[in-house]
Enzyme design. Structure first.
Site: not given
Ligand code: AMP
Length: 569
Positions: A6, A68, A145, A168
């Site tokens: 992850d 990211k 994800e 999420d």
């Protein structure tokens, strides 16, 4: 051995499928969470994880975080004498996780499944693959994800038809996915999200509110905080935000110019201040439900993932929107990595896992630029013709027919875009294909444009000119922000010249970084007392005697606990 990773905005984790279950892999400090931070030490050595995170406040110009968010763009970050692309920074985090996994498993690790937000574009997915490659990992699969979170919750083992939603909220991104499991096939029905909304935005709200409500902004009278001061204030806001997940009130305090500023805040006030962020959380949920043509009441389960879903205000919003309490039996920080390990197990065909076919959806519409007739024989270019529509199940292959609009045109030019806007200028340009055609009257040459989008998000456009059956293919590999293979090779060579801080010494290096951070917070006697202990510790490190080093580590840790509490460790 395939590991599941992850690769998060704030933290990253690795896990593996072993002995019939998903297991998290601890890093060199014994923790499952490795901060997604990279820094350059004073001697030019690369630091990753907690050691780099601790230096965010003390050395903001030598440390990078949140990269990211820039994956798939050309934005570079200066660290010391060098500039790094987001793929390179991510690769250093991946490299550290790979090494941790190798030590823990006692074997070489060369393959990985890396998770990405379902909403990541083609360029962002490619950048993630490149990051893996730069870290010496073969990326077997990019896994969305939310799909990973669902796998971690064992949705694939449900016997009956199930519809569920994954909510999420990580440090920097928000993803909503609606999945359906039917007769062993897991289908992503819709995804929606916001790439610029996450737990960090709640911290920003607290920083801004603190500045105005504690009177500090007034005292500063227009002067700006330095990078270090801002980082320290953010750390204090982060602490307060987390405290509000466990209690109804907390206090934020900050020292500036010998004066302490403080502010008492309550959960209710926090909810009020964050109202605009909470409203922004609603939009993708509504869009995903609409795209999937599912009502909230038809969902069987709501799964929460991402550390920021620990905030009670987020849980309450989810309960209100879905009319039920969401599933939270797994640690929201760990669900995605565990799911990636389940996927690794599925790929290795572990007998303990029931076979499940996974499907995914294209996160954006993909299409071409066309001219539309706006009057008799009058055409206007720049219109969008979607070929694969957003939320189509992938792998998918669709075809549209186009014809020439000009007499005796000698060339056919096809521009490929991704996005939802009617005009291509508002969408993202992915690539172009042009080739000569037979020169004929308008409308006499036509071509089939076939788009094929695979499970890893790679797009292939194939154009067949109809009278001749001549084929032209474009595989979208080089769009803006995506490195070419030649550039990857060059960067790989450059990265291999960098000195990486050795893993077996990282624990002590991290402690010094944390102690430096605490030193900046203290004043007077306490500061001096800590400085003496740091000096003593570094002197012992130079002696290279393991037992003395262990004792000195314990002593410094103890001193730091006394002076600053555990938030500095
Ligand atoms: P992730 O990207 O999933 O690791 O999520 C990280 C985000 O979760 C960061 O913004 C953290 O501040 C947030 N977070 C972690 N723990 C808590 C907590 N106890 N309360 C509120 N937010 C948290």
């Amino acid at each position: 051995m395939i590991i599941g990773i992850d690769l998060g905005t704030t933290n990253s984790l690795a896990a593996v499928w072993r002995d019939g279950k998903a297991q998290l892999i601890p890093n060199a400090l014994g923790s499952f969470l490795t901060p997604s931070c990279v820094g350059m030490d004073d001697d030019g050595t690369v630091l990753t994880g907690e050691a780099a995170r601790a230096r965010l406040q003390t050395h903001p110009h030598m440390t990078a975080a949140m990269f990211k968010r820039y994956m798939g763009s050309e934005r570079e970050t200066q660290l010391g004498a060098r500039k790094f692309r987001p793929e390179e920074l991510s690769s250093m985090v991946l490299r550290a996780l790979k090494e941790d996994a190798e030590v823990w498993l006692g074997e070489k690790v060369e393959e990985a499944i890396i998770t990405v937000p379902a909403y990541f574009s083609d360029a962002q997915r490619k950048a993630t693959r490149v990051a893996g490659q730069l870290a010496g990992l073969r990326v077997e699969r990019l896994l969305n994800e939310p799909t990973a979170a669902a796998l971690a919750y064992g949705i694939q083992d449900t016997k009956r038809e199930t519809k569920f939603l994954v909510f999420d909220l990580g440090g920097g991104t928000f993803d909503v996915s609606i999945l359906e499991l039917f007769e062993g096939v897991m289908e992503v029905r819709a995804t929606a999200g916001d790439n610029f909304l996450g737990g960090e935005d709640f911290v920003t709200v607290l920083v801004d509110a603190f500045l105005s409500r504690s009177g500090m902004a007034k005292a500063m009278d227009g002067t700006e905080l330095t990078g270090t001061q801002r980082q320290r204030l953010r750390a204090e806001a982060e602490r307060a935000k987390r405290a509000l997940s466990d209690s109804l009130t907390t206090r934020m305090a900050y020292q500036l110019g010998g004066q302490e500023y403080s502010w008492e805040l309550t959960e209710d006030l926090f909810v009020l201040l964050c109202d605009h962020l909470v409203q922004r959380l609603r939009t993708p949920v509504e869009r995903a439900l609409r795209d999937a043509t599912i009502k909230a009441s038809e969902l069987d389960t709501v799964v929460l993932a991402g550390g920021a879903t620990r905030m009670p205000l987020v849980r309450k919003l989810a309960a209100r929107m879905f009319g039920r309490f969401p599933s939270i039996s797994l640690d929201p920080d760990q669900a995605i990595a565990l799911g990636a390990a389940v996927q690794a197990g599925l790929m290795a065909r572990d007998a303990a896992l029931s076979e499940v076919v996974m499907t995914d959806v294209a996160p954006y519409s993909l299409g071409i630029s066309v001219a539309r007739e706006i009057g008799p024989n009058k055409y206007e270019g720049g219109h969008y013709l979607p070929i694969i529509e957003r939320n189509s199940t992938v792998p998918v292959s669709r075809v549209e027919n186009i014809t020439t609009i000009n007499d005796y045109q000698k060339e056919l030019v096809v521009h490929v875009y991704q996005g939802e806007s009617r005009r291509v200028s508002d969408n993202v340009f992915l690539g172009k294909l042009n080739f000569p055609i037979e020169s004929k009257r308008a409308g006499e040459v036509s071509a089939d444009v076939r788009f094929t989008y695979d499970i890893s998000g790679v797009l292939e456009a194939e154009i067949t000119v109809l009278p001749t059956q001549e084929k032209h293919t474009l595989v979208i590999t080089e769009n803006a922000g995506v490195m070419t293979q030649a550039e990857v090779a060059k960067r790989l060579a450059e990265l291999s010249e960098l000195k990486i801080h050795p893993r077996d010494k990282i624990e002590n290096r991290t402690l010094v970084a944390q102690a430096d951070r605490l030193y900046e917070q203290l004043l007077g006697h306490e500061r001096e007392y800590l400085a003496q202990h740091i000096a003593a510790f570094t002197a012992v490190l130079n002696s290279q005697q393991p037992s003395a080093m262990r004792r000195a580590h314990e002593t410094l840790t103890q001193v730091m606990r006394e002076l600053g509490g555990s938030s500095f460790l």
